[in-house]
Design an enzyme around this catalytic site. Structure first.
Site, PDB file in Angstrom:
ATOM      1  CB  SER A 186      -9.190   7.500  22.847  1.00  0.00           C
ATOM      2  OG  SER A 186      -9.065   6.214  22.326  1.00  0.00           O
ATOM      3  CG  ASP A 223      -8.087   8.988  15.007  1.00  0.00           C
ATOM      4  OD1 ASP A 223      -7.863   7.771  14.842  1.00  0.00           O
ATOM      5  OD2 ASP A 223      -8.533   9.456  16.075  1.00  0.00           O
ATOM      6  CG  HIS A 277      -6.426   7.480  18.257  1.00  0.00           C
ATOM      7  ND1 HIS A 277      -7.662   8.100  18.295  1.00  0.00           N
ATOM      8  CD2 HIS A 277      -6.312   6.824  19.442  1.00  0.00           C
ATOM      9  CE1 HIS A 277      -8.267   7.809  19.451  1.00  0.00           C
ATOM     10  NE2 HIS A 277      -7.465   7.048  20.154  1.00  0.00           N
TER      11      HIS A 277
END
Lengths: 388, 388
Positions: B161, B328, B361
């Protein structure tokens, strides 16, 4: 009854319309068991009811909709009603053929009895004491409005999103009074993700100190910031990711990324969202928002039918049109396909259309050629007695 | 340096770890042009640095991460560090081979210099006056930590991320000091939708009256409700819709839909979200949340390379592993494929893996056999001088 008049608004417009009010003066028992001592519903109509009252179409609104679905309230009105693209002379819901009824639902904040109305028992606004509502309460109150208007059978009940839930409930509760049922961008029940978004929006509202446990009107205030956050969540999730990207990209409203600058760089999408949140929180009632989202969460079409949608739809007699939009991720095409499949397995008549669109859930409100064609073609199949 | 010890935590654990502190006492110029008079970074290390310092791996954390990536802080610690699944003896980031460094980033609230730290010029917490940071500021401060630890070249820089953005920036800013770069569930820049979610979360925080324009510490308070709403938005969007559905469905926590009941029916997913929001808002600093999300929004890998990712990656020398997860939707596989494609077009070495997962995610933090295999295989290709 409001009149459709020839107007400077163009040939496809219902023109100037005037909201009317239906007052129901007897006790009205809700699904929760509680009673309202009576209620008012504000509504508009477009087109003319025919002699045998066989051409009436009911429009059910979604979360933040109102009775003002088409036309204009004054000559200098800049924006028409929320579904003006699809209601009017020659439009899919053709007011040359149909008598269209649009109302603000019970519990709303656009004129119908709701949390901002005076509770006759106390002489003060209902506020947080307004009873919780279920979708079936809306259907039952709409039924009373129909009777008032001399409508025994709807040629069609039509709705998108939460409005689609009302249309389906109509077809199950009053099967011989709904000839056609149009269910757009809806679902038989919300997903956990959808409930989670609603819960987050409610948290933003109820945790705003100006909420005062729902009694903000008595304090002459309003949880505007919380309501704005709630609307921002709604706005993002009613659009598709690609749609937002196309509309805003990463364009800057001001500032730059140049080295040496430490101001708050702002993207266009940020100021747009903040603006939308502010506009909404100025005009919408927080208790209504809570009430509407709870009704959405709790709706479960087949709950009283042994959790079997096929058994539920076997009750219905209407012919169905089910429409979904490819990039709608809060009421995804999968949810609509579930409806269509259950209808087929219940041996009902159903047309299903999945429309390519880049506008997510909001697509049900927006112009789209294929959507319009599908919608028009289905409405054109509706025979009204006066014609036949 | 913290020691990995044999422990009752099992053979795959780095065991007990003790955070360390790196103090940098010279002025540190930020991308914005502003200067910090110095800073502290809290960090942990796992494994042993080899003789020629060629086996060092840097872990870059995401939005709410910390230096505590693996192991335990005490014998009765119930939860290990946030990436314990992937760091430890025999794990993909194998502490038998690698010397792993994990830190709390500048601007954080877990011990490193940030908005809750004392501003030496005023003797009070920085609060909202803490300078805005860019991803490159983290990279530059991490570089100073590396020098302090005697590390000239990282065997790998690894992050998920926002951490993946740091890893990519490392590979561009210090190309001869990053031999491998692992970019997991990341993006070269955020989408408008992603920025919109961050903006809504920030609105929830800054509109909380307890925010006091960021000066809440001076008022001995904290915008907890806003922070909780922000975290709830995060929680929903870091999970997939299907994942939320599998975890919670529409199960009720209490109440029922029985007719006659007017209590607030609650779904499990609602109380879970509220709990998560409350826990987070008790421990996380609101100004840090604003700062981290702004850095996320503003990151744009190729901005200084004529908006050409291929030109940007031509600067890099590292071998890349890029990983994405099928469900995600905040950092979708499409974003990772863009990274992999730009790397290929820049003639760089890149492995790309798209992992099937139902966890959105959050999958980058969770156990998954295929993810682990891909990760391990890539890390196993890294030759450290001491071995060769």
């Amino acid at each position: 009854m409001s009149a459709s008049v020839d107007s400077p608004f163009g040939p496809g417009s219902v023109g100037l319309v005037t909201p009317q009010c239906f007052q129901y003066d007897a006790p009205f028992t809700l699904a929760s068991g509680r009673q309202l001592p009576g209620f008012e519903l504000v509504y508009e109509t477009y087109g003319q009811l025919n002699a045998d009252a066989s051409n009436a179409v009911l429009i059910c609104h979604a979360l933040s909709g109102t009775h003002h679905a088409a036309g204009y309230h004054s000559a200098d009105d800049r924006k028409p009603g929320w579904w003006d693209h699809y209601i009017g002379p020659g439009k899919p819901i053709d007011t040359n053929r149909f008598f269209v009824v649009a109302l603000n639902n019970l519990g709303g904040c656009a004129g119908s009895t709701g949390p901002t109305s005076i509770n006759p028992d106390t002489g003060k606004p209902w506020g947080p004491d307004f009873p919780m509502l279920r979708v079936r309460d809306w259907v039952n109150s709409q039924k009373l409005l129909a009777t008032h208007l001399g409508i025994q059978v709807w040629a069609a009940v039509v709705g998108g999103s939460l409005g689609g839930m009302q249309a389906m409930r109509w077809a199950l509760e009053y099967p011989d009074q709904v000839r056609h049922c149009v269910v757009i961008a809806s679902a038989m029940k919300l997903t956990a993700q959808n409930i989670a978004f609603n819960e987050t929006a409610r948290h933003a509202i109820t945790s705003d100190p100006e909420f005062h446990d729902g009694d903000y009107l008595a304090q002459q205030t309003s949880p505007k910031q919380g309501l704005a956050t709630a609307r921002m969540i709604g706005h993002i999730t009613y659009l598709s990711g690609d749609g937002l990207g196309e509309k805003f990209g990463r364009e800057l409203r001001s500032g730059s990324f140049a080295r040496g600058q430490d101001s708050l760089v702002e993207f266009q999408v940020q100021s747009y969202l903040r603006y939308q949140g502010d506009v909404f929180s100025d005009k919408f009632d927080a208790n209504t928002y809570l009430l509407m989202t709870r009704a959405l969460d709790y709706f479960d079409l087949a709950r009283e039918y042994g959790d079997d949608p096929v058994a539920a739809f076997k009750t219905a007699q209407a012919r169905f049109l089910v429409v979904s939009f490819s990039t709608d991720w809060r009421f995804s095409p999968e949810r609509s396909r579930e409806i269509a499949l259950a209808l087929m397995n219940a041996n009902r008549s159903v047309c299903y259309a999945e429309i390519e669109s880049n506008f997510g859930h909001d697509a049900f409100l927006l112009p789209s050629e294929r959507y319009e064609t599908v919608f028009r073609n289905f409405m054109n199949t509706i025979v009204t007695e006066a014609q036949s």
